[in-house]
Design a protein around this motif. Structure first.
Motif, PDB file in Angstrom:
ATOM      1  N   THR A   4       0.761  -1.140   0.117  1.00 18.27           N
ATOM      2  CA  THR A   4       0.119  -0.107  -0.122  1.00 18.27           C
ATOM      3  C   THR A   4       0.689   1.323   0.008  1.00 18.27           C
ATOM      4  O   THR A   4       1.762   1.335   0.602  1.00 18.27           O
ATOM      5  N   ASN A  22      -4.436   5.622  11.013  1.00 20.62           N
ATOM      6  CA  ASN A  22      -4.921   4.648   9.831  1.00 20.62           C
ATOM      7  C   ASN A  22      -3.951   3.669   9.659  1.00 20.62           C
ATOM      8  O   ASN A  22      -4.247   2.469   9.521  1.00 20.62           O
ATOM      9  N   LEU A  26      -4.040  -0.354   9.913  1.00 17.78           N
ATOM     10  CA  LEU A  26      -3.744  -1.274   8.763  1.00 17.78           C
ATOM     11  C   LEU A  26      -2.556  -2.291   9.142  1.00 17.78           C
ATOM     12  O   LEU A  26      -2.650  -3.580   8.923  1.00 17.78           O
ATOM     13  N   TYR A  27      -1.563  -2.114   9.928  1.00 24.27           N
ATOM     14  CA  TYR A  27      -0.740  -2.905  10.448  1.00 24.27           C
ATOM     15  C   TYR A  27      -1.322  -4.245  11.251  1.00 24.27           C
ATOM     16  O   TYR A  27      -1.073  -5.293  11.242  1.00 24.27           O
ATOM     17  N   LEU A  34       2.436  -7.131   5.110  1.00 25.26           N
ATOM     18  CA  LEU A  34       2.055  -5.887   4.663  1.00 25.26           C
ATOM     19  C   LEU A  34       3.528  -4.933   4.611  1.00 25.26           C
ATOM     20  O   LEU A  34       4.299  -4.784   5.232  1.00 25.26           O
TER      21      LEU A  34
END
Length: 110
Positions: A4, A22, A26-27, A34
């Motif tokens: 991302t 955010n 996400l992590y 990721l």
């Protein structure tokens, strides 16, 4: 693997904190599989010149790659010594976003 690229071009402390939160989320959701690049340009360069404390440090330790725009550094008269030591300078922030998207990275602009 999830890849991302995150776009930050705003400098408000609440915006920077929201983006970093955010990324933390996400992590947490996607775990170690990721790869994230936070690309800062224009006013968003503030994330690298006035680091956002523990939240940014934790994200960098988790693998976040902080990319800052050379064009913005030049325009603002900033030298690489004035940015976060873990930041990577890219020639153009907007070009970095385009490159990553053309490579299949997901694009996020919170």
């Amino acid at each position: 693997m999830h890849r991302t690229v995150v776009h930050l071009n705003e400098a408000g402390p609440s915006k920077i904190q929201a983006v970093l939160q955010n990324l933390t989320n996400l992590y947490t959701a996607l775990g170690p599989d990721l790869r994230v690049e936070l690309v800062a340009h224009g006013p968003g360069i503030a994330v690298a010149t006035d680091p956002a404390g523990e939240l940014l440090t934790g994200l960098l330790e988790s693998g976040l790659q902080l990319c800052v725009c050379q064009n913005t550094l030049t325009t603002r008269g900033l030298t690489p010594e004035r940015i976060h030591p873990q930041a990577t300078v890219v020639p153009s922030g907007v070009a970095q976003l385009v490159i990553r998207q053309s490579e299949g990275w997901s694009y996020l602009h919170p």
